[in-house]
Scaffold this motif. Structure first.
Motif, mmCIF file in Angstrom:
data_model
loop_
_atom_site.group_PDB
_atom_site.id
_atom_site.type_symbol
_atom_site.label_atom_id
_atom_site.label_comp_id
_atom_site.label_asym_id
_atom_site.label_seq_id
_atom_site.Cartn_x
_atom_site.Cartn_y
_atom_site.Cartn_z
ATOM 1 N N PRO A 237 -6.487 -4.294 -5.808
ATOM 2 C CA PRO A 237 -4.925 -4.619 -5.706
ATOM 3 C C PRO A 237 -4.377 -3.815 -6.698
ATOM 4 C CG PRO A 237 -6.113 -6.626 -6.368
ATOM 5 C CD PRO A 237 -7.057 -5.674 -6.553
ATOM 6 N N ASN A 238 -3.078 -3.090 -6.339
ATOM 7 C CA ASN A 238 -2.395 -2.365 -7.260
ATOM 8 C C ASN A 238 -0.932 -3.015 -7.626
ATOM 9 O OD1 ASN A 238 -0.256 -2.014 -5.518
ATOM 10 N ND2 ASN A 238 -0.859 -0.398 -4.517
ATOM 11 N N VAL B 115 3.366 -15.039 -3.230
ATOM 12 C CA VAL B 115 3.016 -13.780 -2.980
ATOM 13 C C VAL B 115 1.587 -13.735 -2.278
ATOM 14 C CG1 VAL B 115 4.478 -12.600 -5.015
ATOM 15 C CG2 VAL B 115 2.019 -13.089 -5.092
ATOM 16 N N HIS B 116 1.504 -12.721 -1.463
ATOM 17 C CA HIS B 116 0.332 -12.413 -0.581
ATOM 18 C C HIS B 116 0.117 -10.858 -0.575
ATOM 19 C CE1 HIS B 116 2.021 -11.555 3.616
ATOM 20 N NE2 HIS B 116 2.818 -11.286 2.622
ATOM 21 N N PHE B 117 -1.073 -10.433 -0.161
ATOM 22 C CA PHE B 117 -1.413 -9.071 -0.201
ATOM 23 C C PHE B 117 -0.889 -8.439 1.188
ATOM 24 C CE2 PHE B 117 -5.545 -10.053 -2.535
ATOM 25 C CZ PHE B 117 -4.869 -9.647 -3.715
ATOM 26 N N VAL B 118 -0.399 -7.279 0.728
ATOM 27 C CA VAL B 118 0.216 -6.489 1.896
ATOM 28 C C VAL B 118 -0.359 -4.993 1.771
ATOM 29 C CG1 VAL B 118 2.224 -7.606 2.218
ATOM 30 C CG2 VAL B 118 2.088 -5.650 0.614
ATOM 31 N N GLY B 119 -0.349 -4.100 2.772
ATOM 32 C CA GLY B 119 -0.700 -2.912 2.704
ATOM 33 C C GLY B 119 -0.386 -2.003 1.788
ATOM 34 N N GLY B 120 -1.020 -1.164 0.894
ATOM 35 C CA GLY B 120 -0.622 -0.466 -0.161
ATOM 36 C C GLY B 120 -1.725 0.484 -0.755
ATOM 37 N N GLY B 121 -1.137 1.736 -1.451
ATOM 38 C CA GLY B 121 -2.225 2.579 -1.747
ATOM 39 C C GLY B 121 -2.647 2.475 -3.105
ATOM 40 N N LYS C 14 -5.764 -1.885 -10.078
ATOM 41 C CA LYS C 14 -5.223 -0.603 -10.408
ATOM 42 C C LYS C 14 -3.786 -0.665 -11.025
ATOM 43 C CE LYS C 14 -3.290 3.248 -7.670
ATOM 44 N NZ LYS C 14 -3.005 4.012 -6.319
ATOM 45 N N GLY D 268 -6.816 3.480 1.094
ATOM 46 C CA GLY D 268 -5.603 2.875 1.135
ATOM 47 C C GLY D 268 -5.230 2.085 2.385
ATOM 48 N N ALA E 190 -2.120 -10.847 -8.309
ATOM 49 C CA ALA E 190 -3.025 -10.355 -7.532
ATOM 50 C C ALA E 190 -4.486 -10.981 -7.683
ATOM 51 C CB ALA E 190 -3.343 -8.931 -7.826
ATOM 52 N N ALA F 69 -0.799 -16.381 -4.174
ATOM 53 C CA ALA F 69 -0.643 -16.658 -5.217
ATOM 54 C C ALA F 69 0.750 -17.377 -5.560
ATOM 55 C CB ALA F 69 -0.960 -15.555 -6.388
ATOM 56 N N GLU G 111 -0.631 0.630 -11.929
ATOM 57 C CA GLU G 111 0.384 1.719 -11.601
ATOM 58 C C GLU G 111 1.672 1.543 -12.039
ATOM 59 O OE1 GLU G 111 0.119 2.447 -7.253
ATOM 60 O OE2 GLU G 111 2.002 3.282 -7.413
ATOM 61 N N THR H 131 -7.647 -0.614 -1.088
ATOM 62 C CA THR H 131 -6.602 -0.908 -2.122
ATOM 63 C C THR H 131 -5.401 -1.751 -1.381
ATOM 64 O OG1 THR H 131 -5.273 1.067 -1.455
ATOM 65 C CG2 THR H 131 -6.482 1.057 -3.433
ATOM 66 N N LEU H 132 -4.732 -2.571 -2.020
ATOM 67 C CA LEU H 132 -3.710 -3.567 -1.500
ATOM 68 C C LEU H 132 -2.658 -3.664 -2.442
ATOM 69 C CD1 LEU H 132 -6.294 -6.467 -1.043
ATOM 70 C CD2 LEU H 132 -5.557 -5.160 0.780
ATOM 71 N N ALA H 133 -1.451 -4.294 -2.121
ATOM 72 C CA ALA H 133 -0.555 -4.329 -2.923
ATOM 73 C C ALA H 133 -0.139 -6.002 -3.083
ATOM 74 C CB ALA H 133 1.069 -3.686 -2.495
ATOM 75 N N VAL H 134 0.780 -6.391 -3.882
ATOM 76 C CA VAL H 134 1.201 -7.725 -3.751
ATOM 77 C C VAL H 134 2.616 -7.831 -3.666
ATOM 78 C CG1 VAL H 134 1.251 -9.926 -5.250
ATOM 79 C CG2 VAL H 134 -0.926 -8.229 -5.482
ATOM 80 N N ARG H 135 2.891 -8.722 -2.612
ATOM 81 C CA ARG H 135 4.436 -8.592 -2.295
ATOM 82 C C ARG H 135 4.626 -10.217 -1.910
ATOM 83 N NH1 ARG H 135 4.631 -4.916 -4.661
ATOM 84 N NH2 ARG H 135 5.519 -2.809 -4.157
#
Lengths: 290, 263
Positions: free
Chosen positions: B72-73, A284-290, B100, B21, B90, A257, B102, B44-48
Motif C-alpha cells: 500500500p502507498n 477506508v478500503h484499498f483502491v488502485g494506486g501506484g 510505500k 501498480g 493500510a 479499516a 510517499e 501497489t495499492l492506495a487507501v481511500r
C-alpha cells in the motif's frame, strides 16, 4: 355534503405541533379510482399515516371538492392531517388542513395570503438552492426529492439521499423525503423528519399494514444521532457498534479499516465499540494506486 | 532460478523484479490480465474512503489480493503525520506490514518531500513496518533512508505519471551502486527500455504503473516490461562490457580535499 363542522378543526398551533410529531405522509396516486380513495385513506390512517395528501393531476379541482371534504373528515376523525396538492382554491373550498405546492404552482406567499395563517403549506424542493430559498417563505415544511426515480413523477431526476441530508442541514421547518421510498428508516437516517410515499401504501396489497410498517420503521429511526461519516453528515442509531455500522453500509470487516475520532478501531473491537453522537468516522478500503 | 536471483524485502521473497501498480487502468479486467501476464508478485495499492452510496465496484474487484504481496502507498500525504496515518489505515485494512512511503513536497510535479519522507520512514520502521520510501534521485538521501531502516529505497526516475524515463541516469546509477539496501526504481518509467536500463545497472527491481496502464495495449505492455526486467537482470548478472572501462563515471571534486581545516 352539508356544512363542515369547523368547531372540530385543529387550530394553527395544534396543526403545527401535530406536524412536528409526524413521521408518515401518504400521498394518493393518480391511478386509483376516485371512489376508492376514501377506503384507501381510511386504511392508511388506521395504519398510522400522520398526513394524507390528495394528489390528482387529471381531474379539474372543481370535481374534487366533495372528495376532499370527505377525506378531510376521515383524517380528522383518524387523527391525521389532510392536505391537497396544488390547488389553493380546493384547500379553501374543502377547508383542508393545508396545501402542498410544487415549484411551479401558486407562489407560497400568494397561497399564504389567500389561505390565512391556519392552514399548513408545504413546498417541493429538488435541490439545495430551492431548499434554502424556501426558508424565507411562509411555509410549514419542505419536501426533498425525488430520492429515487419513480413512475409517479417520470420527469423527475432522482436526487438521492444526499439531497435529503442537504435540505436537513439548511432547514428550519420539517423535511419530508419523497420519491420511490418503500422503507421507513433510510430517509430518516438521511436527516428527514418524515417519509412520504405513494405506491408503497396505495399499491400495497394491504395499505393499512403497509402504513403500519412504514410508520414503525420511520419512528424507530428518529432516535438516530448525527455522526460524520467519511466527511458526510449521517445518522446512526443509539448503541450502534462499528461492526453494525459497517453492516448497514453493506460491507464486512475484511478489506476495510475504520478510524473513529482519529483512532483506528482494532479488528477485535469492531463488534464492541459503540459509535457515539458526533463521532467522526472514516471507513477506508484499498483502491488502485501506484 | 537460484536463491540468489530472488529479491528479499522484509518478510517477502520475490522471484519477479517487477512490482505492478494498480492505478489508472482502463478496466478491472485489463488490470487483472496485466498483472497475470507480468508475473508480478507484489502490487501497489492506495487507501481511500469507501463510497457510502451507489457503485462500490473498484478496479481491484477482479483480483484475489491474497495471492499477492500488497504494497500500500501513502499517496496523498502532504506531511509525515498524514503518511503515518495512511500507513496505519493500510495496515488495518490489509494486514500487510509493507508500506510505500510517499509524501509529496511539490504539488505540480508530485516530487517527494525529502525531510518528511525521512521522518515518516524512521517512525514507521520503529513501528515495525517494512518501509519502502519513494524518494528523489538523491544519493545522500537514499543512504540516509537505508540507514534509517528502509527495506529498499525507491528513487523516482522521473515525476510520477510522466513516463519521461530516466531523467538523471547518473544519479540513479549512483544510488544503485552505493545503496546498501535494494534499489527499486519507481515513477516515470515509460517504456520497457527504461526498465531494462536500470536493471542492467543493477537495480533490484522496478515499479511500473502508468507505463503499463496507459499503454495502447496494457496487457501486451505488461508482458514487454516483464521481458525487459528479466533481460536487464540477466545483463547485470553477466556484467556489462562498458563497466570494465576505467573512469566510466568521470567525476571528481573541483575543490581540493586536502587542506580542509578539520581534524
Amino acid at each position: 355534503m352539508g356544512e363542515l363542522d369547523t368547531a372540530l378543526e385543529l387550530g394553527s398551533e395544534q396543526l403545527r405541533n401535530r406536524l412536528r410529531a409526524s413521521r408518515l405522509y401518504v400521498v394518493t396516486d393518480d391511478v386509483s379510482l376516485l371512489d376508492s380513495l376514501p377506503g384507501l385513506v381510511q386504511a392508511a390512517v388506521a395504519g398510522g399515516a400522520d398526513l394524507v395528501q390528495l394528489r390528482r393531476k387529471r381531474e379539474p379541482w372543481t370535481e374534487l371538492v366533495d372528495l376532499a371534504r370527505s377525506l378531510q373528515e376521515i383524517c380528522r376523525r383518524g387523527g391525521a392531517l389532510f392536505l391537497v396538492n396544488d390547488h389553493v382554491d380546493l384547500a379553501l373550498a374543502a377547508r383542508t388542513d393545508g396545501v402542498h405546492l410544487g415549484q411551479g404552482d401558486t407562489a407560497v406567499q400568494e397561497a399564504r395570503e389567500r389561505l390565512g395563517e391556519r392552514p399548513l403549506i408545504g413546498l417541493s424542493t429538488h435541490d439545495s438552492e430551492q431548499a434554502l430559498q424556501a426558508q424565507l417563505l411562509p411555509l410549514d415544511y419542505i419536501a426533498a426529492g425525488p430520492v429515487r426515480a419513480t413512475p409517479t413523477k417520470p420527469e423527475g431526476v432522482a436526487v438521492g439521499f444526499q439531497q435529503v441530508t442537504a435540505a436537513a442541514q439548511v432547514t428550519r421547518v420539517p423535511v419530508v423525503a419523497i420519491g420511490g421510498l418503500d422503507e421507513g428508516a433510510s430517509a430518516i437516517e438521511a436527516g428527514a423528519d418524515m417519509v412520504a410515499v405513494v405506491r408503497a401504501v396505495c399499491a400495497a396489497p394491504d395499505p393499512r399494514l403497509a402504513a403500519q410498517r412504514l410508520r414503525r420503521e420511520a419512528q424507530a429511526a428518529t432516535s438516530w444521532r448525527w455522526i460524520r461519516l467519511n466527511g458526510e453528515p449521517r445518522k446512526s442509531p443509539p448503541g450502534e457498534t462499528v461492526l453494525e455500522l459497517l453492516a448497514r453500509l453493506g460491507v464486512g470487516r475484511s478489506g476495510v479499516a475504520v478510524e473513529v475520532d482519529g483512532r483506528i478501531v482494532p479488528g477485535e473491537q469492531l463488534g464492541t465499540d459503540v459509535v457515539r453522537e458526533g463521532a467522526v468516522v472514516e471507513v477506508v478500503h484499498f483502491v488502485g494506486g501506484g | 532460478m537460484t536463491e540468489e536471483d530472488r529479491l528479499h524485502l522484509g518478510p517477502a521473497t520475490l522471484a519477479s523484479r517487477l512490482i505492478h501498480g494498480t492505478g489508472k487502468f482502463p478496466s478491472a479486467q485489463v488490470l487483472a490480465q496485466s498483472i497475470a501476464v507480468s508475473g508480478a508478485e507484489m502490487i501497489t495499492l492506495a487507501v481511500r474512503r469507501l463510497h457510502l452510496d451507489g457503485d462500490r465496484r473498484s478496479e481491484l474487484e477482479g483480483l484475489d489480493l491474497a495471492r499477492y504481496h500488497l504494497l500500500p502507498n501513502t499517496a496523498g500525504a502532504r506531511s509525515a503525520e498524514e503518511a503515518i496515518r495512511l500507513a496505519h489505515l493500510a495496515r488495518a485494512a490489509g494486514l500487510s506490514d509493507f508500506i510505500k512511503v510517499e509524501v509529496v513536497g511539490h504539488e505540480a510535479s508530485l516530487l517527494p518531500d525529502p525531510l518528511a519522507t525521512f521522518e515518516a520512514t524512521s517512525r514507521l520502521v520503529a513501528e515495525g513496518y517494512t518501509v519502502l520510501p519513494y524518494t528523489s534521485d538523491d544519493v545522500a538521501l537514499a543512504l540516509r533512508l537505508a540507514e534509517a531502516g528502509a527495506a529498499a529505497v525507491m528513487p523516482g526516475a522521473a515525476p510520477i505519471g510522466s513516463t519521461l524515463g530516466v531523467l538523471n541516469p547518473h544519479n540513479i546509477r549512483l544510488i544503485i551502486e552505493e545503496c546498501p539496501v535494494p534499489v527499486i526504481v519507481d515513477a516515470g518509467l515509460g517504456a520497457p527500455s527504461d526498465a531494462l536500463r536500470v536493471m542492467e545497472w543493477g537495480a533490484a527491481g522496478v515499479l511500473v504503473n502508468t507505463g503499463i496502464a496507459r499503454a495502447g495495449n496494457p496487457v501486451e505492455m505488461a508482458r514487454a516490461f516483464a521481458a525487459a526486467v528479466e533481460a536487464g537482470l540477466l545483463a547485470h548478472g553477466a556484467g556489462l562490457a562498458g563497466d570494465a572501462v576505467e573512469g566510466r563515471r568521470g567525476f571528481g571534486a573541483s575543490t581540493p580535499a586536502a587542506g580542509l581545516p578539520v581534524g
